[in-house]
Design an enzyme around this catalytic site. Structure first.
Site, PDB file in Angstrom:
ATOM      1  N   HIS A 283       0.923  -1.176   0.185  1.00 18.99           N
ATOM      2  CA  HIS A 283       0.072  -0.010   0.061  1.00 18.99           C
ATOM      3  C   HIS A 283       0.443   1.315   0.339  1.00 18.99           C
ATOM      4  CE1 HIS A 283      -4.032  -1.561   0.402  1.00 18.99           C
ATOM      5  NE2 HIS A 283      -3.925  -2.520   1.380  1.00 18.99           N
TER       6      HIS A 283
ATOM      7  N   GLN B 171      -1.167 -13.163   5.053  1.00 16.43           N
ATOM      8  CA  GLN B 171      -1.834 -12.538   5.364  1.00 16.43           C
ATOM      9  C   GLN B 171      -3.045 -13.285   4.899  1.00 16.43           C
ATOM     10  OE1 GLN B 171      -0.459  -8.153   4.501  1.00 16.43           O
ATOM     11  NE2 GLN B 171      -1.841  -8.399   5.287  1.00 16.43           N
TER      12      GLN B 171
ATOM     13  N   GLU C 268      -6.916 -12.304   4.963  1.00 13.51           N
ATOM     14  CA  GLU C 268      -7.283 -11.224   5.534  1.00 13.51           C
ATOM     15  C   GLU C 268      -9.099 -11.656   4.296  1.00 13.51           C
ATOM     16  OE1 GLU C 268      -4.852  -8.319   4.065  1.00 13.51           O
ATOM     17  OE2 GLU C 268      -3.958  -9.703   2.328  1.00 13.51           O
TER      18      GLU C 268
ATOM     19  N   ALA D 188      -8.567  -4.747   7.915  1.00 10.95           N
ATOM     20  CA  ALA D 188      -9.157  -4.359   7.397  1.00 10.95           C
ATOM     21  C   ALA D 188      -9.250  -5.184   6.062  1.00 10.95           C
ATOM     22  CB  ALA D 188      -7.644  -3.039   6.991  1.00 10.95           C
ATOM     23  N   ASP D 189      -9.104  -5.587   4.942  1.00 16.66           N
ATOM     24  CA  ASP D 189      -9.228  -6.421   4.167  1.00 16.66           C
ATOM     25  C   ASP D 189     -10.371  -7.670   4.836  1.00 16.66           C
ATOM     26  OD1 ASP D 189      -8.664  -5.347   1.899  1.00 16.66           O
ATOM     27  OD2 ASP D 189      -6.544  -6.076   2.629  1.00 16.66           O
TER      28      ASP D 189
END
Length: 267
Positions: free
Chosen positions: A49, A151, A153, A178-179
Site C-alpha cells: 500500500h 496474510q 484477510e 482492514a481487508d
C-alpha cells in the site's frame, strides 16, 4: 550457519517470544533509520500500500541493517518474480498479502526455495543477500534463515485457514484486519463484535497449530487485546499515521478549531 544469515526475528518466533513492531509506509531510508533507532523489535517495510519500488525497499534494508530492529518486507503480491527480487536484495522475512488457499501458500513457499526444493531463480553471485557471492554455500544454508509469513484477510482465507496452517514452510500467519472486516461485511470496522470474535478465534487457531500469529493494530487497546489472545508479532502503529497525528496535535495547540489526534479505524 554463516552469521550474516542469522534471523533473530525468526528465532524469537520459534521460541514463542512476543515481538512489537511498527509499519513503515513513508518509503524513505531516512525515516526507516529513525524508526530503527527507536527500539521496535521489527519494522514492516510496506510494498503493498506504500509506493515503494524495489530500489526503495533496498535502501530501507540498508538503512536499518546496523540496528537491532528486524526488517520484514511486504511485497505488493506473492508472485515468483517479485519474491525473487526482494530475497535477492537481502530480505530474510517476507509478509505475503492476500493468501486465500493452501495452494497459494505452497506456491509462495516454492518461490522462496532454490531447486530442488522450490523455484527461486539462481543469481546469488550478484545478490546482496549472498553478499555478492562472498557467503560460502549460501544456497545450501539460506532456507534455514528465511522466515515466511502469509496474510489471511478474507472469508475465503478463513475457511481455508487449517489447510494453510498445514503448509510446510509457513512460519506465521498474519490477520489483516482492514481487508478481513470488509470481506465479512463490516468495512472499516474491525472493532465490530463479530469481527473481533473471528479475530480472536483465528489467533487462537494459529497458535494452537504451532505457528506465529501476527496483527496490525493502530489503536493501543486493540493491540493489547490481540496480545492477550496470543498474537506474538504485533505492529502497534504506522509511521505515516503517527506523523500525521503528531502534526495535527501540534497545530491544534496554536490554532483554534483545529482537530487533535485522529488515529482510528482498522488501518
Amino acid at each position: 550457519m554463516n552469521a550474516l544469515l542469522s534471523n533473530p526475528f525468526k528465532e524469537r518466533l520459534r521460541k514463542g517470544e512476543v515481538q512489537i513492531g511498527l509499519w513503515l509506509s513513508s518509503t524513505t531510508a531516512y525515516m526507516a533509520e529513525i524508526a530503527a533507532t527507536s527500539g521496535y523489535d521489527w519494522l514492516l517495510i510496506d510494498g503493498e500500500h506504500a509506493p515503494n519500488t524495489i530500489q526503495d525497499l533496498y535502501h530501507q534494508l540498508q538503512a536499518v541493517a546496523p540496528y537491532a530492529s528486524q526488517p520484514v518486507i511486504r511485497p505488493v503480491e506473492g508472485s515468483k518474480p517479485l519474491i525473487k527480487q526482494v530475497l535477492d536484495i537481502g530480505a530474510q522475512t517476507l509478509l505475503i498479502p492476500m493468501v486465500d488457499t493452501a495452494e497459494q501458500a505452497r506456491q509462495v513457499v516454492s518461490a522462496t526455495r532454490y531447486p530442488p526444493y522450490g523455484e527461486r531463480g539462481v543469481g546469488a553471485s550478484v545478490a546482496r543477500a549472498a553478499r555478492w557471492g562472498r557467503i560460502e554455500n549460501y544456497m545450501a544454508q539460506v532456507n534455514d534463515s528465511l522466515c515466511l509469513l502469509v496474510q489471511v484477510e478474507s472469508k475465503t482465507a478463513l475457511d481455508n485457514l487449517d489447510e494453510i496452517l498445514d503448509v510446510e514452510g509457513i512460519d506465521g500467519v498474519f490477520i489483516g484486519p482492514a481487508d478481513l472486516s470488509a470481506s465479512l461485511g463490516y468495512p472499516d470496522n474491525a472493532g465490530h463484535p463479530e469481527v473481533q470474535r473471528i479475530i480472536e478465534t483465528s489467533i487462537r487457531r494459529i497458535r494452537a497449530a504451532g505457528k506465529a500469529a501476527g496483527f496490525l493494530a493502530v489503536a493501543p487497546d486493540m493491540a493489547q487485546q490481540c496480545l492477550a489472545w496470543g498474537a506474538n508479532f504485533v505492529a502497534v502503529g504506522v509511521d505515516t499515521m503517527l506523523y500525521s497525528d503528531a502534526l495535527d496535535q501540534r497545530l491544534a495547540m496554536f490554532k483554534s478549531g483545529k482537530n487533535g489526534p485522529r488515529i482510528k479505524g482498522s488501518y
